[in-house]
Motif scaffolding. Structure first.
Motif, short mmCIF file in Angstrom:
data_model
loop_
_atom_site.label_atom_id
_atom_site.label_comp_id
_atom_site.label_asym_id
_atom_site.label_seq_id
_atom_site.Cartn_x
_atom_site.Cartn_y
_atom_site.Cartn_z
N PRO A 117 48.46 38.56 54.73
CA PRO A 117 47.62 37.46 54.25
C PRO A 117 47.29 37.50 52.76
O PRO A 117 47.28 36.46 52.10
CB PRO A 117 46.36 37.56 55.12
CG PRO A 117 46.40 38.91 55.75
CD PRO A 117 47.84 39.27 55.87
N ALA A 118 47.00 38.69 52.22
CA ALA A 118 46.65 38.75 50.80
C ALA A 118 47.86 38.48 49.92
O ALA A 118 47.78 37.76 48.92
CB ALA A 118 46.05 40.13 50.48
N VAL A 119 49.01 39.05 50.29
CA VAL A 119 50.23 38.77 49.53
C VAL A 119 50.59 37.30 49.65
O VAL A 119 50.98 36.66 48.67
CB VAL A 119 51.39 39.66 50.03
CG1 VAL A 119 52.68 39.31 49.28
CG2 VAL A 119 51.07 41.14 49.83
N ARG A 120 50.45 36.75 50.85
CA ARG A 120 50.76 35.33 51.05
C ARG A 120 49.92 34.45 50.14
O ARG A 120 50.45 33.53 49.49
CB ARG A 120 50.50 34.96 52.52
CG ARG A 120 50.79 33.49 52.81
CD ARG A 120 50.74 33.20 54.30
NE ARG A 120 49.43 33.39 54.89
CZ ARG A 120 49.14 34.30 55.81
NH1 ARG A 120 50.06 35.13 56.25
NH2 ARG A 120 47.91 34.39 56.31
N SER A 121 48.64 34.73 50.04
CA SER A 121 47.78 33.92 49.17
C SER A 121 48.20 34.06 47.72
O SER A 121 48.25 33.07 46.97
CB SER A 121 46.32 34.35 49.34
OG SER A 121 45.86 34.06 50.65
N GLY A 122 48.51 35.28 47.30
CA GLY A 122 48.91 35.50 45.92
C GLY A 122 50.21 34.78 45.58
O GLY A 122 50.33 34.14 44.52
N VAL A 123 51.20 34.88 46.48
CA VAL A 123 52.50 34.25 46.24
C VAL A 123 52.39 32.74 46.29
O VAL A 123 52.88 32.02 45.41
CB VAL A 123 53.53 34.75 47.27
CG1 VAL A 123 54.80 33.92 47.21
CG2 VAL A 123 53.85 36.23 47.04
N TRP A 124 51.72 32.20 47.29
CA TRP A 124 51.72 30.76 47.53
C TRP A 124 50.77 30.03 46.58
O TRP A 124 51.04 28.89 46.19
CB TRP A 124 51.35 30.48 48.97
CG TRP A 124 52.03 29.27 49.54
CD1 TRP A 124 51.45 28.12 49.97
CD2 TRP A 124 53.44 29.10 49.75
NE1 TRP A 124 52.40 27.24 50.43
CE2 TRP A 124 53.64 27.82 50.30
CE3 TRP A 124 54.55 29.92 49.51
CZ2 TRP A 124 54.90 27.33 50.63
CZ3 TRP A 124 55.81 29.43 49.83
CH2 TRP A 124 55.97 28.16 50.38
N ASP A 125 49.68 30.67 46.20
CA ASP A 125 48.68 30.01 45.35
C ASP A 125 48.93 30.19 43.86
O ASP A 125 48.40 29.44 43.05
CB ASP A 125 47.28 30.51 45.69
CG ASP A 125 46.86 30.17 47.11
OD1 ASP A 125 47.49 29.28 47.72
OD2 ASP A 125 45.92 30.81 47.62
N HIS A 126 49.72 31.20 43.50
CA HIS A 126 49.85 31.54 42.07
C HIS A 126 51.29 31.58 41.59
O HIS A 126 51.55 32.12 40.50
CB HIS A 126 49.18 32.89 41.79
CG HIS A 126 47.71 32.90 42.07
ND1 HIS A 126 46.77 32.48 41.15
CD2 HIS A 126 47.01 33.28 43.17
CE1 HIS A 126 45.56 32.61 41.66
NE2 HIS A 126 45.68 33.09 42.89
N SER A 127 52.22 31.06 42.36
CA SER A 127 53.60 31.03 41.90
C SER A 127 54.18 29.64 42.14
O SER A 127 53.51 28.77 42.69
CB SER A 127 54.44 32.08 42.63
OG SER A 127 54.75 31.66 43.95
N GLY A 128 55.44 29.46 41.75
CA GLY A 128 56.06 28.15 41.86
C GLY A 128 56.91 27.97 43.09
O GLY A 128 57.79 27.09 43.10
#
Length: 304
Positions: free
Chosen positions: A68-79
């Motif tokens: 969940p934490a990696v998912r949020s970082g990848v999906w919310d802060h990348s393209g």
């Protein structure tokens, strides 16, 4: 037959790592400078195969998005959502520079990634704070990438014996430390232990299915290879450990049929028998004064 498909595979290798508009990385320079990983390594053989890189890269992202934490970082802060092809190529380029780039080039690039991660933080959908440079999260990203690339090569290119599999993970340790993934496994046994330790954290999410749908249609490969792209995405799902697939609700419909698996493996094996002149591996061989076909001259892993 081989002569007909080499240009297409060469174009595929180039497109997988070169984001449009980004500065072109010349892996042939500076002449003579060593990489973080030596040319007789398992990594140099695994990472040179564009089929394994695509399949393994998508499998790695599936596993990242399960946390969940990696998912949020990848999906919310990348393209990934707005420009998935560019985001995937940037990730592929970083992997290639880490393995094949001159050490000074790789260290500079990794420092830039670490600095960018320092600015990435937020809160997951269930209210848990996260930081991209958290050692635990960096370690998960590191291990899922290694797992994806190695398993894709072993399944769709050629078998990798146990000793070579352990060597592959150990070869990633120097770069892992530079990225801040201080808990990265250095053997397959440690990888299995880390996956087990994550058992209670991995969870299903609609984002995983959105990602897979995006990757099936994103213009990542040359147009004439787009039909193969959908099969490569399905091959990536097959690489995810069965218990993780079950937890993520990735049923049989998301995987490969028998003939499809044979087609993917045929493409992977073919890509491993030819020299792709624009690939980072070939350029790096030139940088070190090695023949362009150096990685074909001995059977991989003979010394494992």
């Amino acid at each position: 037959m081989v002569a007909l498909v080499v240009p297409g595979l060469d174009a595929m290798a180039h497109r997988l790592i070169q984001p449009p508009g980004a500065p072109l990385v010349d892996f042939a320079l500076p002449a003579g400078e060593a990489a973080l990983v030596p040319p007789d390594s398992v990594s140099w053989r695994v990472f040179r195969n564009p089929v394994a890189m695509f399949v393994g890269g998508v499998a790695a992202v599936i596993l990242e998005l399960a946390e969940p934490a990696v998912r949020s970082g990848v999906w919310d802060h990348s393209g990934f959502r707005s420009d998935p092809a560019r985001r995937l190529r940037r990730t592929g380029l970083a992997a290639m520079v880490t393995v094949y780039g001159a050490a000074s080039v790789a260290e500079k690039m990794i420092a830039g990634v670490v600095g960018m991660h320092e600015r990435v933080q937020g809160t997951t959908s269930d209210g848990q704070p996260y930081r991209a440079n958290d050692v635990r999260l960096l370690t998960w990203v590191q291990v899922t990438a290694g797992y994806g690339f190695l398993e894709a090569y072993a399944r769709h290119v050629r078998p990798v014996p146990q000793g070579a599999r352990d060597r592959f993970y150990a070869e990633g340790a120097p770069a892992a430390r530079l990225y801040g993934a201080l808990g990265a496994p250095a053997s397959e046994a440690e990888v299995r232990a880390l996956f087990e330790a994550q058992r209670d954290r991995l969870e299903p999410s609609p984002i995983i299915f959105e990602f897979l749908d995006i990757m099936k249609g994103a213009p990542v490969l040359p147009a004439f290879l787009r039909p193969l792209q959908r099969l490569l995405v399905r091959a990536a799902v097959e690489l995810v450990p069965p218990w993780v697939r079950e937890r993520l609700q990735l049923g049989r419909a998301h995987g490969l049929r028998g003939w499809e698996a044979r087609l993917v493996s045929g493409a992977g094996a073919l890509a491993d028998r030819i020299v792709l002149r624009s690939s980072p591996a070939t350029q790096a061989c030139r940088r070190l004064g090695l023949p362009e076909d150096y990685l074909l001259r001995e059977r991989p892993f003979a010394q494992a």
